[in-house]
Motif scaffolding. Structure first.
Motif, PDB file in Angstrom:
ATOM      1  N   GLY A  13       0.837  -1.190   0.000  1.00 19.33           N
ATOM      2  CA  GLY A  13       0.000   0.000   0.000  1.00 19.33           C
ATOM      3  C   GLY A  13       0.874   1.242   0.000  1.00 19.33           C
ATOM      4  O   GLY A  13       1.827   1.333   0.778  1.00 19.33           O
ATOM      5  N   LEU A  14       0.572   2.186  -0.895  1.00 18.70           N
ATOM      6  CA  LEU A  14       1.230   3.488  -0.878  1.00 18.70           C
ATOM      7  C   LEU A  14       0.290   4.484  -0.224  1.00 18.70           C
ATOM      8  O   LEU A  14      -0.900   4.514  -0.535  1.00 18.70           O
ATOM      9  N   GLN A  15       0.819   5.303   0.675  1.00 16.49           N
ATOM     10  CA  GLN A  15      -0.026   6.247   1.406  1.00 16.49           C
ATOM     11  C   GLN A  15       0.668   7.600   1.487  1.00 16.49           C
ATOM     12  O   GLN A  15       1.856   7.672   1.808  1.00 16.49           O
ATOM     13  N   SER A  16      -0.089   8.643   1.183  1.00 19.97           N
ATOM     14  CA  SER A  16       0.448  10.001   1.265  1.00 19.97           C
ATOM     15  C   SER A  16      -0.393  10.808   2.233  1.00 19.97           C
ATOM     16  O   SER A  16      -1.616  10.880   2.087  1.00 19.97           O
ATOM     17  N   ILE A  17       0.265  11.398   3.198  1.00 12.97           N
ATOM     18  CA  ILE A  17      -0.412  12.234   4.197  1.00 12.97           C
ATOM     19  C   ILE A  17       0.304  13.571   4.230  1.00 12.97           C
ATOM     20  O   ILE A  17       1.496  13.648   4.524  1.00 12.97           O
ATOM     21  N   PHE A  18      -0.415  14.647   3.947  1.00 16.03           N
ATOM     22  CA  PHE A  18       0.211  15.955   3.832  1.00 16.03           C
ATOM     23  C   PHE A  18       0.494  16.591   5.184  1.00 16.03           C
ATOM     24  O   PHE A  18       1.552  17.190   5.391  1.00 16.03           O
TER      25      PHE A  18
END
Length: 323
Positions: free
Chosen positions: A199-204
């Motif tokens: 899983g790729l996850q981006s959290i700003f």
């Protein structure tokens, strides 16, 4: 006269909202129970709004996110479909074009199987994955059978959240009613509904990356978490990136140095420029380096070392239109 019975969901609201001294976060088990009730329609609308905003004010914990995710996954009625990369896309872009879409398409054209999912164009002034699906020949799927067919044919499929978890889509859609994003925007990144290999996850927002990393640890998931541009899975090539990993219940991290210096941002988001980069008729240093780094991130998640991942990404980008 008999006293009115307390609603079964009331204790979860009380746990979060009992003042500065009396309130606390939910345990993983409590979060699982609460989300189960929310998804099964056993909660009043007033309780839903209160619960989401209390969580938003407190900020969700790894235990809460893990418990919520478990409840959602139990209700994903999907057949076994092989997926390499789970690619959530919920933020939209407003400062840079969605170069990550070209990274995903190029990987898919080289045989990497990608499930992308998103929650609709909920904020004005942003460009979303959904805005580019038709231009990049990525199918928006209305069922898991369509997802399976699209993955077999194109190695990439887009599954709108509303088609496979409408209760969560409704919570996201409350943003304009409540005036704030809800914890569902964070939760959606963790869902990995088809149990992809990575899983790729981006959290700003600062600090949330570590929360997601720990949630993945609790879930036993293999995932990479970054602070992607605008909150999307897009590595910024002009700054140092921290990649936070979780594998088999263990947390790890590595630093990816900047590839280029700071670049001047475009005045407007023009889809034509993005398509021109894809077709190779226009050169854009920032775009190409962002695409390569984002492709390398996915390949890193599939087990390649960083240098090898970048080398493979360059080769795949060159072959994006076929041999």
């Amino acid at each position: 006269m008999s006293a009115m019975l307390e609603h079964p969901f009331a204790p979860f609201v009380r746990i979060l909202g009992k003042g500065q001294k009396g309130s606390r976060g939910l345990t993983q088990a409590e979060a699982y129970q609460a989300m189960s009730m929310l998804l099964d329609g056993e909660v009043e609308d007033t309780q839903l709004g209160a619960f989401l905003m209390l969580l938003r004010f407190k900020e969700e914990s790894p235990e809460e996110l893990a418990g919520f995710t478990q409840a959602v996954r139990e209700r994903v009625a999907a057949p076994a479909i092989a997926v390499d990369i789970d690619w959530p896309s919920y933020a939209g872009k407003r400062r840079q074009l969605p170069w990550f879409m070209l990274a995903a398409k190029a990987l898919a054209n080289n045989g990497v199987r990608i499930l992308m999912h998103g929650g609709g164009q909920h904020t004005a002034g942003r460009m979303y994955a959904e805005d580019l699906l038709a231009k990049l020949a990525i199918q928006s799927c209305a069922s898991w059978s369509e997802v399976a067919q699209s993955l077999e044919q194109d190695s990439i499929a887009f599954a709108p959240l509303g088609t496979w978890m409408p209760a969560l889509q409704r919570m996201i859609d409350l943003r304009n009613t409540l005036g704030l994003r809800s914890p569902v925007h964070s939760l959606a990144r963790l869902l990995n509904p088809l149990a992809a290999r990575c899983g790729l996850q981006s959290i700003f927002h600062p600090g949330y990356q570590a929360v997601h990393q720990q949630a993945n640890v609790l879930l036993g998931d293999h995932a990479l978490v970054i602070k992607g541009d605008g909150g999307e899975i897009e590595v910024r090539p002009d700054t140092t990136d921290q990649v936070l990993g979780a594998t088999a219940g263990q947390a790890w991290q590595e630093e990816w140095p900047a590839q280029i210096g700071r670049q001047v941002k475009a005045q407007t988001l023009q889809v034509e420029r993005l398509i021109a980069v894809w077709q190779g008729t226009e050169q854009d240093l920032y775009a190409e380096q962002a695409i390569l780094a984002t492709m390398a991130l996915a390949l890193r998640g599939l087990g390649r070392e960083r240098a090898e991942a970048f080398s493979a990404a360059e080769e795949m980008w060159e072959k994006r239109h076929g041999a």
